[in-house]
Design a protein around this motif. Sequence first.
Motif, short mmCIF file in Angstrom:
data_model
loop_
_atom_site.label_atom_id
_atom_site.label_comp_id
_atom_site.label_asym_id
_atom_site.label_seq_id
_atom_site.Cartn_x
_atom_site.Cartn_y
_atom_site.Cartn_z
N ILE A 83 3.77 -27.84 33.04
CA ILE A 83 4.47 -29.11 32.96
C ILE A 83 4.18 -29.84 34.25
O ILE A 83 4.59 -29.40 35.33
CB ILE A 83 5.98 -28.91 32.76
CG1 ILE A 83 6.24 -28.11 31.47
CG2 ILE A 83 6.70 -30.26 32.69
CD1 ILE A 83 7.69 -27.71 31.27
N LEU A 84 3.42 -30.91 34.17
CA LEU A 84 2.84 -31.56 35.35
C LEU A 84 3.56 -32.85 35.72
O LEU A 84 3.78 -33.72 34.87
CB LEU A 84 1.37 -31.87 35.08
CG LEU A 84 0.57 -32.40 36.27
CD1 LEU A 84 0.12 -31.25 37.15
CD2 LEU A 84 -0.64 -33.20 35.77
N ASP A 85 3.88 -32.98 37.00
CA ASP A 85 4.39 -34.25 37.52
C ASP A 85 4.20 -34.26 39.03
O ASP A 85 4.00 -33.21 39.65
CB ASP A 85 5.86 -34.47 37.17
CG ASP A 85 6.24 -35.95 37.11
OD1 ASP A 85 5.46 -36.79 37.62
OD2 ASP A 85 7.31 -36.28 36.56
N GLU A 86 4.27 -35.43 39.60
CA GLU A 86 4.19 -35.57 41.04
C GLU A 86 5.51 -35.15 41.67
O GLU A 86 6.57 -35.68 41.31
CB GLU A 86 3.87 -37.02 41.41
CG GLU A 86 3.72 -37.27 42.89
CD GLU A 86 3.41 -38.73 43.19
OE1 GLU A 86 3.02 -39.02 44.32
OE2 GLU A 86 3.58 -39.58 42.28
N ASN A 87 5.47 -34.18 42.58
CA ASN A 87 6.68 -33.67 43.21
C ASN A 87 7.78 -33.49 42.16
O ASN A 87 8.84 -34.13 42.22
CB ASN A 87 7.17 -34.63 44.30
CG ASN A 87 6.15 -34.84 45.40
OD1 ASN A 87 5.52 -33.88 45.84
ND2 ASN A 87 5.96 -36.09 45.82
N PRO A 88 7.56 -32.62 41.19
CA PRO A 88 8.47 -32.55 40.04
C PRO A 88 9.92 -32.30 40.39
O PRO A 88 10.82 -32.87 39.74
CB PRO A 88 7.89 -31.40 39.19
CG PRO A 88 6.95 -30.67 40.09
CD PRO A 88 6.44 -31.67 41.06
N ALA A 89 10.20 -31.48 41.40
CA ALA A 89 11.59 -31.17 41.75
C ALA A 89 12.34 -32.40 42.23
O ALA A 89 13.58 -32.41 42.25
CB ALA A 89 11.64 -30.06 42.79
N GLU A 90 11.61 -33.45 42.62
CA GLU A 90 12.25 -34.67 43.11
C GLU A 90 12.41 -35.73 42.02
O GLU A 90 12.96 -36.80 42.26
CB GLU A 90 11.45 -35.25 44.27
CG GLU A 90 11.35 -34.31 45.46
CD GLU A 90 10.46 -34.86 46.57
OE1 GLU A 90 10.12 -36.07 46.50
OE2 GLU A 90 10.09 -34.10 47.48
N GLN A 91 11.92 -35.43 40.82
CA GLN A 91 11.97 -36.41 39.74
C GLN A 91 13.36 -36.45 39.10
O GLN A 91 14.02 -35.41 38.98
CB GLN A 91 10.93 -36.07 38.67
CG GLN A 91 9.50 -36.15 39.16
CD GLN A 91 9.09 -37.54 39.59
OE1 GLN A 91 9.62 -38.55 39.09
NE2 GLN A 91 8.16 -37.62 40.52
N PRO A 92 13.82 -37.63 38.69
CA PRO A 92 15.16 -37.74 38.08
C PRO A 92 15.35 -36.87 36.85
O PRO A 92 16.47 -36.44 36.57
CB PRO A 92 15.25 -39.24 37.72
CG PRO A 92 14.28 -39.92 38.61
CD PRO A 92 13.17 -38.95 38.83
N LEU A 93 14.27 -36.59 36.12
CA LEU A 93 14.38 -35.81 34.90
C LEU A 93 13.85 -34.38 35.08
O LEU A 93 13.41 -33.73 34.13
CB LEU A 93 13.65 -36.49 33.75
CG LEU A 93 14.20 -37.87 33.33
CD1 LEU A 93 13.41 -38.43 32.16
CD2 LEU A 93 15.68 -37.80 32.99
N TYR A 94 13.94 -33.87 36.31
CA TYR A 94 13.49 -32.51 36.58
C TYR A 94 14.25 -31.49 35.74
O TYR A 94 13.67 -30.53 35.23
CB TYR A 94 13.65 -32.18 38.07
CG TYR A 94 13.23 -30.78 38.44
CD1 TYR A 94 11.92 -30.34 38.24
CD2 TYR A 94 14.15 -29.89 38.99
CE1 TYR A 94 11.53 -29.06 38.59
CE2 TYR A 94 13.76 -28.59 39.34
CZ TYR A 94 12.45 -28.19 39.14
OH TYR A 94 12.08 -26.90 39.47
N ALA A 95 15.54 -31.71 35.57
CA ALA A 95 16.34 -30.77 34.76
C ALA A 95 15.78 -30.68 33.34
O ALA A 95 15.79 -29.62 32.73
CB ALA A 95 17.80 -31.19 34.74
N GLU A 96 15.30 -31.80 32.83
CA GLU A 96 14.71 -31.79 31.48
C GLU A 96 13.43 -30.95 31.46
O GLU A 96 13.17 -30.21 30.50
CB GLU A 96 14.42 -33.21 31.03
CG GLU A 96 13.78 -33.29 29.65
CD GLU A 96 13.67 -34.72 29.15
OE1 GLU A 96 14.61 -35.17 28.47
OE2 GLU A 96 12.66 -35.39 29.46
N MET A 97 12.63 -31.06 32.51
CA MET A 97 11.42 -30.24 32.59
C MET A 97 11.78 -28.76 32.56
O MET A 97 11.09 -27.94 31.93
CB MET A 97 10.63 -30.56 33.86
CG MET A 97 10.11 -31.98 33.96
SD MET A 97 9.13 -32.20 35.47
CE MET A 97 9.55 -33.89 35.89
#
Length: 368
Positions: free
Chosen positions: A131-145
């Motif tokens: 599951i790829l994103d930029e700095n995923p832990a800092e994303q607003p929807l990290y809990a969804e990931m």
Amino acid sequence: MNPSSLPISPYPAAVSRRDLWRMIRLVRLLHKLSGNGAYRSHLENVLPVSARFDPGHHAVMMGYDFHLTESGPKLIEVNTNAGGLWYASLCDDPEAAEFSARLGSKLLKTFYDDYARFRNVPESRPKTLVILDENPAEQPLYAEMQIFAALFNKAGIEAVIADPEAIEAKEGGLYLDGKPVDMIYNRHCDFYLESAALANIRAAYLKGQVCLSPNPHAYGLLADKRRMMLWCQIAIMRGFGLSEQELALLAETIPETRLLAELATEEAWRTRKQWVFKPETGYASRGVYVGDKLTKHKLAELVPEDTLIQWRIPPSLTFGEADQTFKTDYRLFVYRDRILGVAARIYQGQVTNLRTENGGFAKVRLIA
């Protein structure tokens, strides 16, 4: 997580069955259009290389956003990495710790189907998924990931949430911690894979070494905001062999969308209240300005060739307690022409947000 801290609303948003059916009809028409040879040929010279490449599969987690009007729903935009389905599902059960069995099964099938199409092997399943994103832990929807990762792991797919920098390119494809990556659930917002951080992923994608979903091909055909400029030009759309009924549906549901460069500065300022101003590659309402809130200074700062203007469709209203009113939009979560879920987002302010008290994702209530 405390349910009261979640971006979900206690107030349901109403939509008529007739309006919902019209939204679904448009989603299915646009999916059909994305496979239309004449439509694809028309776009060939305007799409970047990464979008012209057809990976042989579609895009998981598409989102179609609508506003409702007295004359029916109007499409506001299409998304290839639509987030929020987890929070939308919590409207039914705020205490849930995972997707329901029914929704989880539907979601897994979309990923299975997309991967099998990529491999061109029926029933093929990915062993490892990122599951790829930029700095995923800092994303607003990290809990969804994290919820998606749990869904995959429970199904026997090794799933890891990662930043692009954690992925290594080797001769045979992409690797994470020494293990080959079969599939990437792409939540990154560099839609055409143009940044240096995504160079390895871009190269592997173009070589057909990894199933990347969503991907630039799907984005270019459906979610690039400039496509709405085309869809509202009925004379051009007729040339793609659409029926009169299909053309009528486009005319009814696609608001006028143009480049700011098509208007003289004086006309843009004079008519600004009729428009919403959007960056052509923006996402999550970033850089979006409702015309009546736009200043002359800000208008002068916009790059006309990179800014879209869309006929302003005021959102409908949802009513809460104590005379609270919330602006409302509706999102259909989709794979191909398959509807996975329907949610509303209610908010106060200029654009959709998840910060309004008692706002956020809301359950949709069907009415006659």
